[in-house]
Design a protein around this motif. Sequence first.
Motif, short mmCIF file in Angstrom:
data_model
loop_
_atom_site.label_atom_id
_atom_site.label_comp_id
_atom_site.label_asym_id
_atom_site.label_seq_id
_atom_site.Cartn_x
_atom_site.Cartn_y
_atom_site.Cartn_z
N PRO A 1 0.82 -1.10 0.11
CA PRO A 1 0.12 0.13 0.00
C PRO A 1 0.60 1.30 -0.23
O PRO A 1 1.26 1.68 0.93
CB PRO A 1 -0.77 -0.18 1.28
N GLU B 1 1.45 5.43 -2.63
CA GLU B 1 2.26 5.83 -3.98
C GLU B 1 2.68 6.50 -3.63
O GLU B 1 2.95 7.07 -2.90
CB GLU B 1 0.52 6.72 -3.65
N GLY C 1 -2.17 1.65 -4.58
CA GLY C 1 -3.43 3.03 -4.20
C GLY C 1 -4.69 2.71 -3.20
O GLY C 1 -4.44 1.59 -2.84
N HIS C 2 -5.41 3.82 -2.41
CA HIS C 2 -5.84 3.25 -1.89
C HIS C 2 -7.30 2.17 -2.56
O HIS C 2 -7.76 2.49 -3.62
CB HIS C 2 -7.19 4.86 -1.85
N GLY C 3 -8.50 1.24 -2.11
CA GLY C 3 -9.43 0.79 -2.33
C GLY C 3 -8.37 -0.48 -3.92
O GLY C 3 -9.25 -0.78 -4.67
N THR D 1 -7.44 -3.19 -10.14
CA THR D 1 -7.52 -3.16 -9.01
C THR D 1 -6.68 -4.79 -8.76
O THR D 1 -7.14 -5.56 -9.97
CB THR D 1 -8.61 -2.78 -8.87
#
Length: 268
Positions: free
Chosen positions: A128, A130, A163-165, A217
Amino acid sequence: MTTPPAPGSPYIEIDGRRASTADDLLVPTLYGGYAHFTAMQVRDGGVRGLRAHLARLDAASREVFGAGLDGELVRARVRHALDGARRYDAAVRVYVFRAPDAEAATLMVTVRPPAAMSPAPQALMSVPYERPFPHLKHLGGFAQTHYGRLAREAGFDDALLTGHGGVVTEGAITNIAFYDGASVVWPDAPSLHGVTMALLEARLPESGLPSVRGPVTLDGLRAYRSAFVTNSQGIAPVRRIDATEFAVDEELMKTVVSVYEGTPWEHV
């Protein structure tokens, strides 16, 4: 006569002069953390995508330091360093930084033995993270290096930044692309537009292989048949991301590598 560096040691020039003392390296040591750079492979004095490397340095210099960088100056500095190192097959990096009171940026060129990415299929561990200002190739990659080490300790080849998700962005030191059976899909997410990636994006359609951007994703990885990573050292297939396995598509890799290797070399 210039003494070449010991085998395997980097040869370093700063603004066209060989760095051989601690004083020579004072400015990059003190201010090199706020810098940007490009990395290229040189073969027989030529570089694939040289104009893209020069454009990257110019654009980043404008953004970071408020002034552009003359491409011909960069070429002259690289040629001079190659001559000094007596090496025309090499891994070259050009760093750009500027001391607070300086009127112009400082260019540091490093010359090392040439490098090439292993063609062996890679296993990537998602992490996780970025990169800040991801469109810039800047220094300060502690997290990338650390996550890469953790990935290798866990039995992977490198880290995959997300990144997020669970949005896939880029590899720790690579770009990543996926193949859905019809098109090469590059993650449509904040990331560095690598030179090898840019060359492939522009040239793959000429080979009959569409190249597109799209959201990727971790949850959606099974929609893709295969994947590969790219950077200045070359291209390699991906065999696994976390627990998701990918087939190594030999025909796809043959096409991608052929397109890349067909890119003309530009003489420095």
